[in-house]
Each structure stands twice: as C-alpha cells, then as structure tokens.
Design a protein around this motif. Structure first.
Motif, PDB file in Angstrom:
ATOM      1  N   LYS A  60     -17.657  11.125   9.994  1.00 12.43           N
ATOM      2  CA  LYS A  60     -18.279  11.335   8.687  1.00 12.43           C
ATOM      3  C   LYS A  60     -17.268  11.052   7.579  1.00 12.43           C
ATOM      4  O   LYS A  60     -16.059  11.199   7.762  1.00 12.43           O
ATOM      5  N   ALA A  61     -17.791  10.663   6.428  1.00  8.94           N
ATOM      6  CA  ALA A  61     -16.916  10.304   5.302  1.00  8.94           C
ATOM      7  C   ALA A  61     -17.530  10.774   3.995  1.00  8.94           C
ATOM      8  O   ALA A  61     -18.741  10.996   3.899  1.00  8.94           O
ATOM      9  N   THR A  62     -16.682  10.902   3.002  1.00  4.67           N
ATOM     10  CA  THR A  62     -17.117  11.094   1.624  1.00  4.67           C
ATOM     11  C   THR A  62     -16.936   9.766   0.907  1.00  4.67           C
ATOM     12  O   THR A  62     -15.825   9.257   0.813  1.00  4.67           O
ATOM     13  N   PHE A  63     -18.048   9.200   0.429  1.00  3.92           N
ATOM     14  CA  PHE A  63     -18.021   7.920  -0.281  1.00  3.92           C
ATOM     15  C   PHE A  63     -17.972   8.186  -1.774  1.00  3.92           C
ATOM     16  O   PHE A  63     -18.882   8.832  -2.331  1.00  3.92           O
ATOM     17  N   PHE A  64     -16.929   7.695  -2.431  1.00  8.93           N
ATOM     18  CA  PHE A  64     -16.836   7.831  -3.881  1.00  8.93           C
ATOM     19  C   PHE A  64     -17.487   6.610  -4.522  1.00  8.93           C
ATOM     20  O   PHE A  64     -17.011   5.481  -4.395  1.00  8.93           O
ATOM     21  N   ILE A  65     -18.584   6.880  -5.212  1.00  6.13           N
ATOM     22  CA  ILE A  65     -19.498   5.843  -5.684  1.00  6.13           C
ATOM     23  C   ILE A  65     -19.183   5.438  -7.118  1.00  6.13           C
ATOM     24  O   ILE A  65     -19.031   6.299  -8.000  1.00  6.13           O
ATOM     25  N   ILE A  66     -19.088   4.135  -7.352  1.00  5.48           N
ATOM     26  CA  ILE A  66     -19.057   3.585  -8.708  1.00  5.48           C
ATOM     27  C   ILE A  66     -20.509   3.337  -9.112  1.00  5.48           C
ATOM     28  O   ILE A  66     -21.181   2.475  -8.541  1.00  5.48           O
ATOM     29  N   SER A  67     -20.988   4.082 -10.091  1.00  5.50           N
ATOM     30  CA  SER A  67     -22.437   4.158 -10.306  1.00  5.50           C
ATOM     31  C   SER A  67     -23.061   2.839 -10.741  1.00  5.50           C
ATOM     32  O   SER A  67     -24.218   2.558 -10.418  1.00  5.50           O
ATOM     33  N   ARG A  68     -22.324   2.002 -11.462  1.00  6.32           N
ATOM     34  CA  ARG A  68     -22.926   0.742 -11.915  1.00  6.32           C
ATOM     35  C   ARG A  68     -22.987  -0.312 -10.807  1.00  6.32           C
ATOM     36  O   ARG A  68     -23.525  -1.400 -11.027  1.00  6.32           O
ATOM     37  N   ARG A  69     -22.481   0.022  -9.622  1.00 11.04           N
ATOM     38  CA  ARG A  69     -22.649  -0.846  -8.463  1.00 11.04           C
ATOM     39  C   ARG A  69     -23.879  -0.469  -7.632  1.00 11.04           C
ATOM     40  O   ARG A  69     -24.186  -1.141  -6.646  1.00 11.04           O
ATOM     41  N   VAL A  70     -24.534   0.617  -8.022  1.00 13.87           N
ATOM     42  CA  VAL A  70     -25.655   1.100  -7.220  1.00 13.87           C
ATOM     43  C   VAL A  70     -26.907   0.231  -7.341  1.00 13.87           C
ATOM     44  O   VAL A  70     -27.563  -0.036  -6.324  1.00 13.87           O
ATOM     45  N   PRO A  71     -27.311  -0.241  -8.531  1.00 12.50           N
ATOM     46  CA  PRO A  71     -28.552  -1.020  -8.630  1.00 12.50           C
ATOM     47  C   PRO A  71     -28.558  -2.206  -7.660  1.00 12.50           C
ATOM     48  O   PRO A  71     -27.624  -3.012  -7.623  1.00 12.50           O
ATOM     49  N   GLY A  72     -29.612  -2.281  -6.864  1.00 12.34           N
ATOM     50  CA  GLY A  72     -29.725  -3.307  -5.845  1.00 12.34           C
ATOM     51  C   GLY A  72     -29.162  -2.889  -4.499  1.00 12.34           C
ATOM     52  O   GLY A  72     -29.411  -3.545  -3.481  1.00 12.34           O
ATOM     53  N   ARG A  73     -28.393  -1.785  -4.486  1.00  7.69           N
ATOM     54  CA  ARG A  73     -27.822  -1.299  -3.228  1.00  7.69           C
ATOM     55  C   ARG A  73     -28.176   0.178  -2.997  1.00  7.69           C
ATOM     56  O   ARG A  73     -27.443   0.913  -2.330  1.00  7.69           O
ATOM     57  N   GLU A  74     -29.296   0.579  -3.540  1.00  6.81           N
ATOM     58  CA  GLU A  74     -29.721   1.971  -3.400  1.00  6.81           C
ATOM     59  C   GLU A  74     -29.863   2.382  -1.935  1.00  6.81           C
ATOM     60  O   GLU A  74     -29.609   3.534  -1.564  1.00  6.81           O
ATOM     61  N   GLN A  75     -30.266   1.410  -1.086  1.00 10.26           N
ATOM     62  CA  GLN A  75     -30.476   1.739   0.326  1.00 10.26           C
ATOM     63  C   GLN A  75     -29.169   2.149   1.003  1.00 10.26           C
ATOM     64  O   GLN A  75     -29.184   2.910   1.982  1.00 10.26           O
ATOM     65  N   ASN A  76     -28.038   1.666   0.495  1.00  9.56           N
ATOM     66  CA  ASN A  76     -26.751   2.086   1.058  1.00  9.56           C
ATOM     67  C   ASN A  76     -26.543   3.578   0.873  1.00  9.56           C
ATOM     68  O   ASN A  76     -26.098   4.278   1.794  1.00  9.56           O
ATOM     69  N   LEU A  77     -26.846   4.089  -0.327  1.00  6.09           N
ATOM     70  CA  LEU A  77     -26.659   5.511  -0.594  1.00  6.09           C
ATOM     71  C   LEU A  77     -27.645   6.352   0.200  1.00  6.09           C
ATOM     72  O   LEU A  77     -27.289   7.420   0.724  1.00  6.09           O
ATOM     73  N   THR A  78     -28.879   5.855   0.304  1.00  7.12           N
ATOM     74  CA  THR A  78     -29.875   6.570   1.101  1.00  7.12           C
ATOM     75  C   THR A  78     -29.407   6.673   2.548  1.00  7.12           C
ATOM     76  O   THR A  78     -29.523   7.737   3.184  1.00  7.12           O
ATOM     77  N   ARG A  79     -28.871   5.594   3.071  1.00 10.38           N
ATOM     78  CA  ARG A  79     -28.384   5.606   4.454  1.00 10.38           C
ATOM     79  C   ARG A  79     -27.189   6.541   4.612  1.00 10.38           C
ATOM     80  O   ARG A  79     -27.089   7.268   5.608  1.00 10.38           O
ATOM     81  N   MET A  80     -26.280   6.546   3.656  1.00 18.09           N
ATOM     82  CA  MET A  80     -25.123   7.448   3.725  1.00 18.09           C
ATOM     83  C   MET A  80     -25.576   8.894   3.877  1.00 18.09           C
ATOM     84  O   MET A  80     -25.111   9.622   4.765  1.00 18.09           O
ATOM     85  N   VAL A  81     -26.459   9.302   2.997  1.00 18.04           N
ATOM     86  CA  VAL A  81     -26.898  10.698   2.993  1.00 18.04           C
ATOM     87  C   VAL A  81     -27.659  11.028   4.270  1.00 18.04           C
ATOM     88  O   VAL A  81     -27.457  12.085   4.883  1.00 18.04           O
ATOM     89  N   ALA A  82     -28.526  10.121   4.709  1.00 15.49           N
ATOM     90  CA  ALA A  82     -29.305  10.354   5.927  1.00 15.49           C
ATOM     91  C   ALA A  82     -28.411  10.491   7.157  1.00 15.49           C
ATOM     92  O   ALA A  82     -28.745  11.224   8.097  1.00 15.49           O
ATOM     93  N   ALA A  83     -27.265   9.792   7.143  1.00 18.17           N
ATOM     94  CA  ALA A  83     -26.351   9.833   8.288  1.00 18.17           C
ATOM     95  C   ALA A  83     -25.394  11.023   8.240  1.00 18.17           C
ATOM     96  O   ALA A  83     -24.562  11.182   9.142  1.00 18.17           O
ATOM     97  N   GLY A  84     -25.469  11.855   7.204  1.00 21.57           N
ATOM     98  CA  GLY A  84     -24.611  13.029   7.125  1.00 21.57           C
ATOM     99  C   GLY A  84     -23.320  12.817   6.372  1.00 21.57           C
ATOM    100  O   GLY A  84     -22.424  13.670   6.407  1.00 21.57           O
ATOM    101  N   HIS A  85     -23.209  11.670   5.686  1.00 17.68           N
ATOM    102  CA  HIS A  85     -22.043  11.448   4.845  1.00 17.68           C
ATOM    103  C   HIS A  85     -22.253  12.132   3.492  1.00 17.68           C
ATOM    104  O   HIS A  85     -23.334  12.629   3.190  1.00 17.68           O
ATOM    105  N   GLU A  86     -21.223  12.133   2.682  1.00 19.76           N
ATOM    106  CA  GLU A  86     -21.238  12.841   1.409  1.00 19.76           C
ATOM    107  C   GLU A  86     -20.945  11.857   0.284  1.00 19.76           C
ATOM    108  O   GLU A  86     -20.164  10.920   0.455  1.00 19.76           O
TER     109      GLU A  86
END
Length: 239
Positions: free
Chosen positions: A76-102
């Motif tokens: 498991k990992a904690t991903f530090f997100i740069i918020s302006r990189r999220v648009p178009g890659r929302e599924q990455n964050l959804t997958r992180m959370v679903a897999a138990g990452h932070e």
C-alpha cells in the motif's frame, strides 16, 4: 603551514561528514532539522517492522503500471496528488482508493511551495483539497520540492492536515536510475521510515521498475509496506 594544513584537513573532513549525512539522511540529522524547523513529520517512531511508501506527483500515464506492481505485492502507498493533473485521469484516483491506497495533498502544480506567497499557498492547499474531497478524506500534505516555513506549517495545521516529508529519498528526481534508487532504499531503510518516490512524466515508469526490485526484497526482510496513516496508527499502538 602545518597548522593551516591541519585546519583545512579538519574542515574537509567535516564537510565530507555533512555531505554523507545529507546523502543518507540519518535520523540524527532529521531530528536536528525538525528542531530547527518544527511541524513536519520525517519518519514514524515505531517498533513495528513496517515502512510507509509515498509517491509524489501523481497521476500520470505511468500510474496504472505503478498500481499494478503494488497490487502484485499487496503493498500500500500514499499517493501525493497534484490536483491539476487529475482531469482526464480521475479513474487513477478511483482505483487508488478502491485498492486501499491513500491520497495526500501535493498542491496544484509541480513547483516549490515555499516560493508562493502565504495567500497563494493557502489557495493552492484549498484548491487541491476540493479536488481530492471527491475521493475521500485527506490527512497528509507534502509541499512541493520539500521546503517549508513556519507560516506554511500554520496554514496546513489550520486545514487539519499534517505536513510530511520523508526519511528515505533516493534522489530519483535527479538520478534517472531505478537500480541506484533500489540500492539506496534497501541499504538505508529502517522500521518507521517514510520512503519518497515519484510518479509523473519521465519518473513514473522508473518508479514502477524500482518497486519491482524493492518490494519483494523488503517483504523478504519482513517489512510491511503500508500507507502513512497505517504507519502512524502503529506509532499510537506503541505509545
């Protein structure tokens, strides 16, 4: 002449000691930095055979590969997100959370947070928080480029976040070698360490390769590779 040579030799030795200390990031040095500039977490004081894995600058085109490697080793990992990189890659964050990452707050741009005005820094914290709020609670914030000030610590605290840096940083932003990063981590790591790696353009694929080397090695040594919050809970259990 001998007197000056002795002085130069002592200064040279002191400089080398400081340089080596900076490279290997010993805890005595982190403790000293923490006393000079309080308010940041560098490692977790615990007896548990565990380390926190943190990955900055997500998401990117390499994020799915990183997640695949983490899944393979049940790490498991904690991903530090740069918020302006999220648009178009929302599924990455959804997958992180679903897999138990932070998820952690890494502000809005890949820039030195300490160079922002107090107003701009707070605005960036809040903007990133608004994006991350769609995916779950956020406890941790890492400033861009790793530098911070007392004013930044106060701002982060007002938002009920904890400012965190790390204790094992293999210079993967400067040395483009998964082999170097892997050897650095495996030779330096101790229980309670916070490992820092990077996602993002040109770095995420190297992190995936690094993880393929370090995760089985760490697990063979008995380490659990966990999120920051999980490691922090183990500190509470110790106390």
């Amino acid at each position: 002449m001998k007197h000056w040579k002795l002085k130069l030799g002592l200064l040279s030795g002191l400089g080398m000691t400081v340089l080596v200390g900076l490279l290997i990031q010993p805890r005595w040095l982190l403790n000293l930095i923490g006393r000079v500039g309080p308010g940041a977490t560098y490692y977790i004081d615990t007896d548990a055979q565990a380390v926190a894995l943190t990955i900055d600058d997500a998401p990117s085109e390499a994020t799915d590969e990183i997640l695949d490697v983490l899944d393979r080793y049940d790490a498991k990992a904690t991903f530090f997100i740069i918020s302006r990189r999220v648009p178009g890659r929302e599924q990455n964050l959804t997958r992180m959370v679903a897999a138990g990452h932070e998820l952690g707050n890494h502000l809005t741009e890949d820039e030195a947070s300490i160079l922002l005005s107090a107003t701009d820094f707070e605005a960036a914290v809040l903007e990133a928080d608004r994006v991350l709020a769609d995916y779950g609670p956020v406890r941790w914030l890492r400033p861009g480029m790793g530098w911070y000030s007392p004013g930044m610590v106060a701002t982060v605290s007002r938002q009920r976040r904890q400012l965190v840096l790390g204790s094992v940083f293999p210079y993967d932003t400067h040395i483009a070698s998964p082999q170097f990063a892997s050897q650095f981590i495996l030779s330096s790591v101790r229980p309670g360490d916070i490992i820092v790696l990077h996602d993002g353009p040109g770095r995420g694929d190297r992190t995936a390769k690094t993880l393929k080397q370090i995760l089985p090695a760490l697990q063979a040594q008995g380490y659990d590779v966990v999120t920051l919050s999980t490691l922090a809970e183990q500190q509470s259990a110790k106390d």
